[in-house]
Design an enzyme around this catalytic site. Sequence first.
Site, PDB file in Angstrom:
ATOM      1  N   GLU A 688      21.590  -8.189   5.273  1.00 18.76           N
ATOM      2  CA  GLU A 688      20.998  -6.856   5.263  1.00 18.76           C
ATOM      3  C   GLU A 688      21.110  -6.142   6.796  1.00 18.76           C
ATOM      4  O   GLU A 688      19.985  -5.593   7.170  1.00 18.76           O
ATOM      5  CB  GLU A 688      19.532  -6.811   4.697  1.00 18.76           C
ATOM      6  CG  GLU A 688      18.644  -7.727   5.271  1.00 18.76           C
ATOM      7  CD  GLU A 688      17.328  -7.379   4.829  1.00 18.76           C
ATOM      8  OE1 GLU A 688      16.933  -6.274   4.428  1.00 18.76           O
ATOM      9  OE2 GLU A 688      16.372  -8.241   4.951  1.00 18.76           O
ATOM     10  N   GLU A 697      24.192  -0.988  13.528  1.00 18.42           N
ATOM     11  CA  GLU A 697      23.512  -2.217  13.787  1.00 18.42           C
ATOM     12  C   GLU A 697      24.500  -3.465  14.029  1.00 18.42           C
ATOM     13  O   GLU A 697      24.114  -4.812  13.829  1.00 18.42           O
ATOM     14  CB  GLU A 697      22.317  -2.485  12.888  1.00 18.42           C
ATOM     15  CG  GLU A 697      21.117  -1.530  12.954  1.00 18.42           C
ATOM     16  CD  GLU A 697      19.877  -2.119  11.973  1.00 18.42           C
ATOM     17  OE1 GLU A 697      19.919  -3.093  11.443  1.00 18.42           O
ATOM     18  OE2 GLU A 697      18.973  -1.230  11.941  1.00 18.42           O
TER      19      GLU A 697
END
Length: 1482
Positions: A688, A697
């Site tokens: 995730e 990210e």
Amino acid sequence: MPSKKKNSSKKGKVSAGFNYEALIPCCLTGDQRELVKRFLLNELETSEERDAALAVFAAAVIEDRQSSSDSEDEALVNELKKAVGGSGSITAEEMKRDKAGKRSLPLLQPAAAAGDKAAPKEEQHLLSGKGGTKKKEKANAAAAAPASSTSSTSSAAPAPAAAAHSGVPAAPTVADHLAALRIAPRKGGKQGRVPVPPVREVECREDWGADANAHLHAAPPRTGPLQDIQEKRVDPEVANEIRKNVNVGWWASPYDADEKTDMRIADYAQSLGGELYNFISYPIGGMARSKYRIANECIPPPINLPDLQLANPHWETYVAGHPSLWIDCDDVDDPWTALMSTVELEKELNYAHYLGLSTVVIELWQKSAPALAGVIAKFLWTVQSNIKICILLPTEAKLMDGDIEDEREVWEIWADFRTMVGNFSGDRLCCGIKLMEDLDDEFVDPLALQRWQAEPLTMFTMETNVFTTNPRTGGADLAPAHTRLLETLWTAESMSAAVRGPLRDARGARLQYCQAIRSIIGPLWLKKKLSKKTNFLDESEVVYQDVIQKPLQPLADNLQSTVYNTFEADAPKYKYYGEAIEAAIHDMVKRRGKGDVVLYVLGAGRGPLMSASMAAERRVNEVLSTGGPRVRLELVCVEKNENAVVTLNYLNASVWKGRVRIVQADMRELKEIASSMGLRRPDIIVSELLGSFGDNELSPECLDGCVDWLKEDTISVPQSYTSYCEPIASLSLFHSIKAQPSSYYFKGRQANGRRLTMQEADGTYTQQFPQGRDVASTDMLYVVFLDKVVRQMAPKPYFTFSHPCFDGAQTSRERWRAAQTWDVPTTQDIMGFACYFSARLYKDVTLSIVRGQETPDMMSWFPAVLPLREPLRVQKGEKVSFIVERCMDDGGVWYEWRASVQGPDLKVPPRQTELQNERGVSYYMRLISETAKELQGQMLPARVSLVSTVRRMGRRAPKQGKPPILPPSKKVLYHVVHPEWQSHRDVEELLWRRLTYNNAVMSIREVWRQELKAKEQAGTGVEHMREEEEKELDGLLAAAERRNEERRVARMRREEEEMRRTREEMLKEIEGKLEEDKKRAEKSAKEVRDAIARSAHFVTRENLEESILKALDSPTVYDYAIDRSGKKYVEEPPVKYQEGTPTRQKGRLYEKTLGPFTTADAEKTTPWFFLISTSRMRTYVAEVSEIVRAQRRDEEAVREMEERMSSILNQLLSHRQWMRAVPYLAAASKTLYYSATLLSGSQTLGEEYVRLMESAAPHPSTPSWARRALFIALHVYAPIFVDRALARAEVSLQSPETDRFAGVDIRKNRVARETLTRIVGWLRNSFSTSLHRLHIASFYIFGAYYQLSRRMAGIRFVSFSPNSDLKALKVYRWLGYVTFAECALSFLLWAAAESAKADQRREERRKGGKSTVTDEDGEQENEEKYPSCALCACARPPACPPCGHVACWTCLAQIATTEDGARCPHCRSAFKPQQLVPLMNL
């Protein structure tokens, strides 16, 4: 606020222990004194006597108060409160403060008490007279209506009809005062004075104000989108909450205040507080200064508003300031006024700062106001104050002064003004909207209106003439357009509204204005308060809307436990992850069969994905439980955060029963670590690592870093994700980003730039920003929950990543570049671009935060924002492009972006913004943390394996040992720094260079010493050199003196020549001025002589009457204006044609325009006052839109009358009798309505609303009484008689006993009977509808007659309005053409169907069989198949409206196509034609 005491009095007379005669004012004598005495002793029998006594008592108390002292007055009020069940007395401290002259009377606080505790203040307002003495009432009445007179407070209220026509609510009656005083009649025989008990629940209504007693005189509830709230019961405390949170104030003006109010502002505020206002807006310099009219370079009066009248907290809470009315800093016609306004505005702003006001409201008079912007900018940027300056703009741009060619919208004017002020923060510089009677298109267009939602909008003001009268309640109300504007833009509790303007109804109007505003905003506030909490953030009551957050970097930083806890609270996200994992396990079992499946969770955090994987395993085994072997997951958890590993070990031991193998490492080193630990290659990997922009990210770098340990058929969850962008406009968000640079004590916090935190010489740490902190704050990517933003362009995709990716293309060092273009729908200031992502977890299981595609109730990811350095103005019709590049190097990843705007002219190059975040100096996503860098070169355990990380980054660890640094001299001249990552070869090279440099410097120093020693021995040493330098300096100074003297002489000669030339020019200018003055004097003298010559024709006392009659017979129209400079401005002719000018209007060419309206044909049947009002008014041809609006208003009035008649009959008659009377109510209501208006010679409500008048065609004259009666008969009764006749004809044709019909023998002629039956049925069912549609289409095109009855009676409309709506004219014309086309198509389809039926009948007759083709309402088939209709008693196909009552399709279709709207004949509930449902197999 004092607390309310309970009244312990019982029924009957009051106790005789108190002397009630002491409460009676001394001014009352005789019968009035006896009446009041009986009222206080509760001896009056009827409510009429009690009302009269209360009115006399209140008037006497107010009159007596003017001549009594303060202490006696307060005692009287306290005793009176006790007598009528009020609250306690005024404290001794307050009395002492009043006597000392230091009165501090704050405005009544709206939330000081709940429910019934608002009564004592109202009693004090009504009885003590603090809401306004008689003198005040007379002054207010004189200011509002100079021609009216005020006798006393108990004078009769104006008639309701007069109040309705004036547009102002009617004054409250004595019954209203009784309700305010909580005095109600008893339940029983006698009438008495008892306190009303507190009401526990009241109905929440949209037209209900914040008064806790509003249920006593509330109007019927409105119908609207808030019916779900209206049906609830609300506690009175909620009423006080609405009054507290919906801030409504009063704008003080010369209409209701004067110079005396400046010294009694406490009383003025007290009176408004009694009328439920939260604050007042008062002139900063006082009313005397505000009313000043500046002229001839006069100095205005000084500021005279003493601050000791109110306590400092009360100035801040209850008073807002506005400048004097004459201040206009940008007056181009009078420079002296502009200059004086600038100076005085600065004084008033400084005095507002001295008073401690929280808000100053400044009206923007000019479209371009640079001087005003300069004053405000100087105050905001330089003065340390908390004052919020609100710029007030009207809803009509034409009301503002400025260049005629300036066609900017109001929003553009505000945007340009705040730009001139430097786009100051919305906490100090905000805007307000002044509601006018008319609204520009931008306040009606939803797209244009959205722009105001992104601005710091805090205030609405409205004139009293904006309010209308509610025809049902008689109270104040706002027009639907103004109501929609308030409902759309009132988005925060901090907003406020202010009412301003004259009061034509002195008593009760203010309260109704206040309640009208709260009736609109109150339900919205209550709905927001009662709205359900849809996510865990709402339940935690955390403020997260428009809060700027920096994005996480989980690869470079170790996240906190609270961050993990926030992610884990998002249940919907892990639900979808579980579904994706379950589907992946199913597919893996189908490929390989049952057995072990290796599943890796990469970046496990605190283990929520591991729990979701185990739950998916259980669900899979429940589906596959057929007696064979079960699927078992071999679980591996990879996490680099050593802090989170502690939690994982605890969960593995206590919850997961040791099933999971935990690996503390970077997933990019998974191959080396997993092979050393003997782990199997994964079949499924789950992660995730998604960011708000998808890849921000570093999910591609992390997941592609472990592909060398994956199998070829390994399944990745997620499989792919795509990033999206769209332009947004939000001033508050731009201000929040601009305010991001941290304070002194936070300057060392680790930021997201490329530079690292460095330690300064003073021991502090600082984050380095080479481009500057202000620029760095706008070159960042932020995460924010978007609330007050404008998003009018759809999101478009940018980057897409898929996993697993074995070719390494996603992590190559090449730049990824993407660009998208949008068409701009409205002019706006784009502050940046919102970023979203959409991820496909596995197959059809997706997660998305893209606007319009959001996953329900998921809150783990907020949208990201890539801001621009300054707002980018884009115009409607332009194209805006956004270019984003994703760049990468050995240390990390960053984005570079810019925007460009292309105008309609492609030859003009586009406007581009600066490239932001170049080389990642402001926003840089690191591939390795600082802790890992510090540990490079050290031997670490295999699980961390930082050596391989360093190797991956392309840097080699230095060899062990200290390098030899041996300086060749005592003083170090060249210093060599040896970083840890630098190789020994480089160090040796630097050391060799240092040795060479130091040796060269030493050799030069030695040569210099030897030369200096030789010169000293020869006598040319240092002393000789100094003497030579002094001689050279003296020579230079002498040369400079000579040069300066020469220049001085030349300058003097040049100045004398310039002075002589200037003197000559000034003399010439003076001579020219004198010559001009002489000519002007001669011209003035000539004008005076001409005026004296014309004075023979002046109006005198002798010829006054003759001149008035002459002016009335031939009035002179002045269609121009003259300004103060003497310039003449001619008014442009209206859009509608003028008299005598042929033009095309509504598709028809008139020979001449309609002139003044004539009444010669109807003087005997028309009221005299109507003839006077219309005899000299210019008339125009009425437009389609005007006629339609008038007819809709009339239909609403008729429908309301019909509903009231139906309600009355339903109560008086039985249900069966009421059902029989219902079909005739429509005709009766129309007859009554048109008889009361049209037949009596008056305008209908619709005609009065749009300024129309009926005219007898073809000339503009009032129609005769016979024409009007004919129209009513044709309009109301002709459709009924025609329908009845056709129904009887249809019954006669269907009866077998009928021999002849219309001269045709049908007894034995079956074909003729069927043909006539079909013709009559068509005339009854279809012809009327088709004829009505054709007539309406003709009306839309030609605009002559709206109804057939008017066409037959020859009655048309004329208009008194000169303006024309050409846009609506075109729309209606196209609508008429479309209606004609639809009717033609329907006729062709019907003709084709009838032709097919006829062919089928002939074919069946030819074959000799019985015809199976019958009409849809054939008698024999209907009797066998359908039940009889309750309305027409015929057997026809049944149908049903939404209410559920059944009737035949023919009757319901006829009702649905009526002009007055479709209503069920049984229950009278409204329905639309498309809501009819045919019933089959009934």
